[in-house]
Design a protein around this motif. Structure first.
Motif: not given
Length: 390
Positions: A297, A299, A301-302, A305
């Motif tokens: 993680r 980012e 607000h996403k 990955w």
């Protein structure tokens, strides 16, 4: 429909007459999350140090150098909230000390980041709210004391007042300017966007130089391999029904994350941002076997990955994960970190002595030839056998 019911009746009657029980298959076991390990970087901080000519010295920062800022606290509180949502149903809705263990390096910014993270992950619930005006509860955080292009560089040296520029000092210059820029401070005129871009490139190179490029496998064993060894051990223990907390957390630094990801060969070549988090999730499959999934993680607000260990699918069977990571785990870290000694050291000394002797003989030979050439009378030229005399 009547015929179908009659058929079922005859089958039931036959079963009763023969005394045979129908085989009822047990319901398939659902795939379940069993264990999670998190390794995250602290949140936004003030510069660790600065350069001599920087107009923003330590007194300009409310808590001094290297300290977690309000932005950093908020970043980790939000990460804690995101983790609370991700692991809803896996972790208890309220804090249970048997479920969670948090370990931090002994720095203010990592300790405070862990505390802010836990505030978002475990807001007090019911009886845990010791003060109705405070939506926070103390959760333990464990730690141990600390034991450890040329014209462009000349321009940076002149503008900063640094007398010795190395990869480390260039990283510090970029980090200082980055922190100042992030907090709305006006950068000096020489720190143009182009200069910042070049400094960032050197900073990224310093990470690759520190953890890779030369002898990457050896560096991985002695750097990220140490933490990876503990993570592997914990995954194995949980897969053998040992009692560990369901969530283990390491609050650390960007260098910790880079070293770990270099050892796993999943590093993307960039500095881990503030409050970034590497997730290891251990699942028990419906057939009883275990698998490991990794996420990163980076980012806020996403969703994290997915990270894929080379040689394995994302749902990596635990045994394959252990086999593929075995080469980068040190067997005896202290012994492997020792300088070469004993027979190997003797071989090096002998080899150097032999090379030195050969070099000495070559020098003597060259000097002898030069001396003989100078001793020959003017106009004399030696003619080799078989040379044309015409």
């Amino acid at each position: 429909m009547a015929g179908r019911q009659s058929g079922w009746s005859w089958a039931t009657l036959l079963q009763l007459l023969l005394g045979v029980n129908l085989i009822v298959m047990p319901p398939a076991q659902a795939r379940s999350l069993r264990f999670v390990t998190l390794v995250y970087r602290h949140g936004d901080r003030s510069p660790v140090n600065t350069y001599p000519k920087d107009p923003y010295q330590e007194e300009k920062w409310p808590q001094g150098f290297g300290q977690l800022t309000r932005e950093g606290m908020l970043q980790h509180w939000e990460l804690g909230q995101a983790l609370r949502q991700r692991y809803h149903g896996f972790l208890n809705t309220s804090y249970q000390r048997q479920e969670v263990y948090v370990r931090s390096t002994d720095f203010d910014r990592t300790l405070m980041s862990a505390e802010a993270n836990l505030a978002g992950l475990f807001p007090p619930d019911g009886m845990q709210r010791f003060n109705p005006n405070i939506s926070w509860q103390p959760v333990p955080v464990h730690t141990v004391p600390i034991t450890e292009d040329r014209q462009f560089l000349e321009m940076v040296a002149n503008e900063t007042g640094l007398t010795d520029l190395t990869l480390e000092t260039v990283w510090n210059v970029y980090d200082t300017l980055f922190c100042e820029q992030t907090h709305g401070l006006v950068l000096p005129p020489w720190a143009s966007p182009q200069t910042m871009q070049r400094l960032r490139g050197l900073k990224d190179f310093s990470f690759r130089f520190l953890f890779g490029i030369y002898q990457q496998a050896e560096k991985a064993r002695l750097q990220g391999g140490v933490l990876l060894a503990q993570i592997r051990k914990n995954l194995t223990l949980m897969a053998t029904a040992s009692q560990l907390p369901k969530l283990l957390v390491y609050s650390a630094h960007d260098t910790t994350l880079v070293a770990l990801q270099m050892a796993l060969d999943v590093y993307n070549g960039e500095q881990a941002p503030y409050a970034s988090c590497h997730l290891f999730e251990l699942y028990q499959e419906d057939n009883g076997n275990f698998s490991v999934e990794m996420y990163f993680r980076n980012e806020s607000h996403k969703a994290p990955w997915p990270l894929i260990l080379p040689g394995c699918p994302h749902h990596c069977p635990l045994q394959d994960f252990l086999r593929l990571t075995e080469p980068v785990v040190p067997k005896d870290w202290q012994q492997e970190c020792q300088p070469t000694s004993g027979p190997a050291g003797t071989d090096v000394i002998v080899a150097l002595a032999v090379c030195g002797s050969i070099l000495f003989l070559l020098i003597v030979l060259i000097l002898t030839i030069l001396f003989r050439m100078q001793a020959q009378p003017p106009g004399y030229r030696h003619i080799a056998d078989g040379e044309d005399h015409a």
